[in-house]
Design an enzyme around this catalytic site. Structure first.
Site, PDB file in Angstrom:
ATOM      1  N   TYR A 132       0.863  -1.186   0.000  1.00 37.81           N
ATOM      2  CA  TYR A 132       0.000   0.000   0.000  1.00 37.81           C
ATOM      3  C   TYR A 132       0.898   1.235   0.000  1.00 37.81           C
ATOM      4  O   TYR A 132       1.871   1.286   0.763  1.00 37.81           O
ATOM      5  CB  TYR A 132      -0.905  -0.018   1.248  1.00 37.81           C
ATOM      6  CG  TYR A 132      -2.102   0.888   1.153  1.00 37.81           C
ATOM      7  CD1 TYR A 132      -3.119   0.611   0.256  1.00 37.81           C
ATOM      8  CD2 TYR A 132      -2.221   2.017   1.956  1.00 37.81           C
ATOM      9  CE1 TYR A 132      -4.236   1.447   0.158  1.00 37.81           C
ATOM     10  CE2 TYR A 132      -3.329   2.847   1.867  1.00 37.81           C
ATOM     11  CZ  TYR A 132      -4.334   2.552   0.973  1.00 37.81           C
ATOM     12  OH  TYR A 132      -5.431   3.370   0.882  1.00 37.81           O
ATOM     13  N   TYR A 187     -12.089   4.208  -7.798  1.00 40.68           N
ATOM     14  CA  TYR A 187     -11.598   4.243  -6.415  1.00 40.68           C
ATOM     15  C   TYR A 187     -11.242   2.860  -5.881  1.00 40.68           C
ATOM     16  O   TYR A 187     -10.732   2.729  -4.772  1.00 40.68           O
ATOM     17  CB  TYR A 187     -12.619   4.939  -5.500  1.00 40.68           C
ATOM     18  CG  TYR A 187     -13.910   4.180  -5.285  1.00 40.68           C
ATOM     19  CD1 TYR A 187     -14.934   4.217  -6.226  1.00 40.68           C
ATOM     20  CD2 TYR A 187     -14.106   3.413  -4.142  1.00 40.68           C
ATOM     21  CE1 TYR A 187     -16.107   3.523  -6.034  1.00 40.68           C
ATOM     22  CE2 TYR A 187     -15.288   2.720  -3.934  1.00 40.68           C
ATOM     23  CZ  TYR A 187     -16.279   2.778  -4.886  1.00 40.68           C
ATOM     24  OH  TYR A 187     -17.441   2.070  -4.678  1.00 40.68           O
TER      25      TYR A 187
HETATM   26  P1  NDP Z   1     -16.965  -4.141   0.430  1.00 40.29           P
HETATM   27  O1  NDP Z   1     -16.147  -5.276   0.950  1.00 40.29           O
HETATM   28  O2  NDP Z   1     -18.047  -3.579   1.263  1.00 40.29           O
HETATM   29  O3  NDP Z   1     -17.632  -4.583  -0.964  1.00 40.29           O
HETATM   30  C1  NDP Z   1     -16.928  -5.198  -1.979  1.00 40.29           C
HETATM   31  C2  NDP Z   1     -17.770  -5.124  -3.256  1.00 40.29           C
HETATM   32  O4  NDP Z   1     -17.017  -5.605  -4.341  1.00 40.29           O
HETATM   33  C3  NDP Z   1     -19.061  -5.924  -3.210  1.00 40.29           C
HETATM   34  O5  NDP Z   1     -20.057  -5.117  -3.767  1.00 40.29           O
HETATM   35  C4  NDP Z   1     -18.775  -7.113  -4.121  1.00 40.29           C
HETATM   36  O6  NDP Z   1     -19.884  -7.508  -4.851  1.00 40.29           O
HETATM   37  C5  NDP Z   1     -17.800  -6.503  -5.100  1.00 40.29           C
HETATM   38  N1  NDP Z   1     -16.880  -7.495  -5.669  1.00 40.29           N
HETATM   39  C6  NDP Z   1     -16.060  -8.323  -5.018  1.00 40.29           C
HETATM   40  N2  NDP Z   1     -15.332  -9.064  -5.891  1.00 40.29           N
HETATM   41  C7  NDP Z   1     -15.735  -8.676  -7.114  1.00 40.29           C
HETATM   42  C8  NDP Z   1     -15.395  -9.095  -8.432  1.00 40.29           C
HETATM   43  N3  NDP Z   1     -14.468 -10.020  -8.641  1.00 40.29           N
HETATM   44  N4  NDP Z   1     -16.024  -8.493  -9.453  1.00 40.29           N
HETATM   45  C9  NDP Z   1     -16.957  -7.551  -9.246  1.00 40.29           C
HETATM   46  N5  NDP Z   1     -17.320  -7.118  -8.024  1.00 40.29           N
HETATM   47  C10 NDP Z   1     -16.724  -7.683  -6.975  1.00 40.29           C
HETATM   48  O7  NDP Z   1     -15.931  -3.023  -0.040  1.00 40.29           O
HETATM   49  P2  NDP Z   1     -15.731  -1.507   0.403  1.00 40.29           P
HETATM   50  O8  NDP Z   1     -16.929  -0.716   0.092  1.00 40.29           O
HETATM   51  O9  NDP Z   1     -15.155  -1.454   1.774  1.00 40.29           O
HETATM   52  O10 NDP Z   1     -14.584  -1.097  -0.626  1.00 40.29           O
HETATM   53  C11 NDP Z   1     -14.816  -1.207  -2.023  1.00 40.29           C
HETATM   54  C12 NDP Z   1     -13.530  -0.862  -2.745  1.00 40.29           C
HETATM   55  O11 NDP Z   1     -13.260   0.493  -2.532  1.00 40.29           O
HETATM   56  C13 NDP Z   1     -12.294  -1.615  -2.230  1.00 40.29           C
HETATM   57  O12 NDP Z   1     -11.485  -1.897  -3.358  1.00 40.29           O
HETATM   58  C14 NDP Z   1     -11.632  -0.612  -1.313  1.00 40.29           C
HETATM   59  O13 NDP Z   1     -10.231  -0.832  -1.187  1.00 40.29           O
HETATM   60  C15 NDP Z   1     -11.937   0.660  -2.086  1.00 40.29           C
HETATM   61  N6  NDP Z   1     -11.879   1.905  -1.310  1.00 40.29           N
HETATM   62  C16 NDP Z   1     -11.132   2.904  -1.835  1.00 40.29           C
HETATM   63  C17 NDP Z   1     -11.057   4.125  -1.248  1.00 40.29           C
HETATM   64  C18 NDP Z   1     -10.267   5.201  -1.894  1.00 40.29           C
HETATM   65  O14 NDP Z   1     -10.080   6.267  -1.308  1.00 40.29           O
HETATM   66  N7  NDP Z   1      -9.796   4.976  -3.093  1.00 40.29           N
HETATM   67  C19 NDP Z   1     -11.726   4.387   0.042  1.00 40.29           C
HETATM   68  C20 NDP Z   1     -12.583   3.300   0.476  1.00 40.29           C
HETATM   69  C21 NDP Z   1     -12.626   2.095  -0.179  1.00 40.29           C
HETATM   70  P3  NDP Z   1     -20.925  -8.642  -4.370  1.00 40.29           P
HETATM   71  O15 NDP Z   1     -21.899  -7.924  -3.504  1.00 40.29           O
HETATM   72  O16 NDP Z   1     -21.511  -9.096  -5.633  1.00 40.29           O
HETATM   73  O17 NDP Z   1     -20.130  -9.702  -3.660  1.00 40.29           O
END
Ligand code: NDP
Length: 364
Positions: free
Chosen positions: A57, A274
C-alpha cells in the site's frame, strides 16, 4: 501506569506470519502539557490495513522503537474510535470521557490505549453530547468506521462534478459495497438519482428492492443488464424523465464493468475509479474518449484529505449530522470482542481471516 497492548509488525508479510502483540507502559500520572491518554472503543479491519501489513500500500506508517520494541515496529490500523481517559494540563480541546478519532491515517489504531498529542485527534460527539443536543447517539461502529467509507462516498459525489438535485444522475458498479451503499444513500439525501450496478444473484429482485428501499438507490440493475444494448433505451427513459444527465460514474470493480458504467455517461462525463475489486485493469472504449470526451480519473481519500483538514472536518460534520438524525445508515460490521486477558494480535488475525465474510470490527 497503564499497561497497553498494540498489534505491531517489524517486517512486511501476511498478517498471520508477521503480527505480534507488544505490551508497553503508559505513565498517565506524568503527562506532558499537550498530551492525552486514550483507550480504544473499536477499530475495523479495512482492505488497506491488510495491504499496509503486506507492504503493498503506498501510504505506510513509520517503523520506530518509540513503544520500546527491540526492532523498529509499526502499529497496524488506520481507523478507530477512542475515548479520552486523561488529559495534560494544557489541553482544552478534550476532557475525560470525550470520544475522538485520529486526525490522520497511519495512527496505529489496533491497540488498547495510546498516548498522543491533542492535535492527533479529532473530537466526535459521545452519547452524552448527542443526548444534550436531542440527537441519537453515534454507535461505536459508526464512529470507528466514519473516516474512510462514508467520507469517500460523500466526497466523490460532491467534490468533482456539479450534480443538479432532482435532475442529474450518477451510475456506480459495486453498488452493494459499503462505499456503494453510502453513495446511494447520500445521493438520495442530496436529491441525486443513482443507478447501482451489481453482480447477478439468485434472489436479485428482492435484493434490488432492499438496496432501493433501505439504501436509497433509484434503480438497481445487474452487470448483464448494464452491458446489454437492449437495456440502453430503458436507462435513457429514466434520465429523460428527470430532465437530467448521468454526469458521474463511480468505479470500484474495473475490467469490463468499468467500460459498462462509462458507456452510460453523458458527453463530458467523469468516471472516478476508487477500487479494483475484479483485479482487472480499467478498460474504456477509445470512442468514449474521442467522441464523448469522457474523463477517467482516480480517487484516493487518503491523498485528498492529507493536506486539507478543513475539508475532512466539514465532511465529517455532515456525516455525523446524518447519523445523529438517523438519516444515514452505517454499513454493519461483524463484531470481534477483545477481552484483556486474550492475545490482541490473535484477535486481529482472526478478524483479518474473517474479512472475506464482511467488514470486521474489533470491539474493546
Ligand atoms: P466491500 O467489501 O463492502 O464490498 C466489496 C464489493 O465488491 C461488493 O459489492 C462485491 O460484490 C464486489 N466485488 C467483489 N469481488 C468482485 C469481483 N471479482 N467483481 C466484481 N465485483 C466484486 O468493499 P468496500 O466498500 O469497503 O470497498 C470497495 C472498494 O473500494 C475496495 O477496493 C476498497 O479498497 C476501495 N476503497 C477505496 C477508497 C479510496 O479512497 N480509493 C476508500 C474506500 C474504499 P458482491 O456484492 O456481488 O459480492
Amino acid at each position: 501506569m497503564i499497561t497497553a497492548q498494540a498489534v505491531v509488525y517489524t517486517q512486511h508479510g501476511e498478517p498471520k506470519d508477521v503480527l505480534t502483540t507488544h505490551k508497553y507502559e503508559i505513565d498517565d500520572d506524568n503527562l506532558d502539557k499537550n498530551s492525552i491518554v486514550i483507550r480504544t472503543l473499536g477499530s475495523p479491519v479495512n482492505p488497506s490495513d491488510i495491504n499496509q501489513i503486506q507492504g503493498v500500500y503506498p501510504s505506510k506508517p513509520e517503523k520506530t522503537t518509540e513503544l520500546g520494541t527491540a526492532e523498529p515496529a509499526a502499529v497496524c490500523g488506520n481507523e478507530g474510535l477512542f475515548e479520552v481517559v486523561k488529559v495534560g494540563a494544557g489541553v482544552s480541546k478534550f476532557k475525560a470521557g470525550d470520544w475522538c478519532i485520529p486526525t490522520k491515517v497511519n495512527f496505529g489504531t489496533w491497540r488498547t490505549h495510546a498516548l498522543c498529542s491533542d492535535e492527533q485527534m479529532i473530537k466526535v460527539p459521545n452519547p452524552a453530547d448527542c443526548k444534550a443536543r436531542g440527537r441519537e447517539p453515534l454507535t461505536v461502529n459508526q464512529g470507528a468506521t466514519i473516516s474512510v467509507n462514508p467520507l469517500t462516498a460523500y466526497l466523490m459525489l460532491t467534490h468533482y462534478v456539479k450534480l443538479e438535485p432532482g435532475k442529474d444522475w450518477f451510475i456506480q458498479n459495486g453498488g452493494n459495497s459499503a462505499v456503494g451503499r453510502y453513495a446511494s444513500q447520500i445521493g438520495a439525501l442530496l436529491g441525486i438519482n443513482s443507478i447501482s450496478v451489481v453482480r447477478d444473484r439468485p434472489n436479485f429482485e428482492e435484493f434490488a428492492r432492499k438496496l432501493s428501499t433501505e439504501n436509497g438507490a433509484t434503480h438497481v440493475i445487474t452487470e448483464e443488464q448494464n452491458n446489454s444494448r437492449e437495456f440502453g433505451p430503458e436507462v435513457k427513459k429514466w434520465t429523460k424523465a428527470t430532465g437530467g444527465e448521468i454526469k458521474l460514474a463511480l468505479n470500484c470493480v474495473g475490467g469490463k464493468s468499468s467500460a459498462g458504467v462509462a458507456r452510460k455517461l453523458a458527453p463530458n462525463g467523469l468516471m472516478l475509479t476508487y477500487g479494483g475489486m475484479s483485479m482487472q485493469p480499467v478498460t474504456l472504449p477509445t470512442s468514449l474518449h474521442i467522441f464523448k470526451n469522457i474523463t477517467s480519473a482516480g480517487f484516493w481519500v487518503t491523498q485528498l484529505l492529507k493536506s486539507d483538514l478543513d475539508l475532512k472536518l466539514r465532511t465529517l460534520s455532515q456525516i455525523i449530522e446524518w447519523y445523529e438524525t438517523r438519516q444515514l445508515k452505517d454499513s454493519p460490521s461483524h463484531e470481534n470482542h477483545f477481552s484483556p486477558d486474550a492475545d490482541l494480535a490473535a484477535c486481529y488475525i482472526h478478524a483479518v481471516d474473517s474479512s472475506k465474510q464482511g467488514k470486521q470490527l474489533v470491539v474493546y
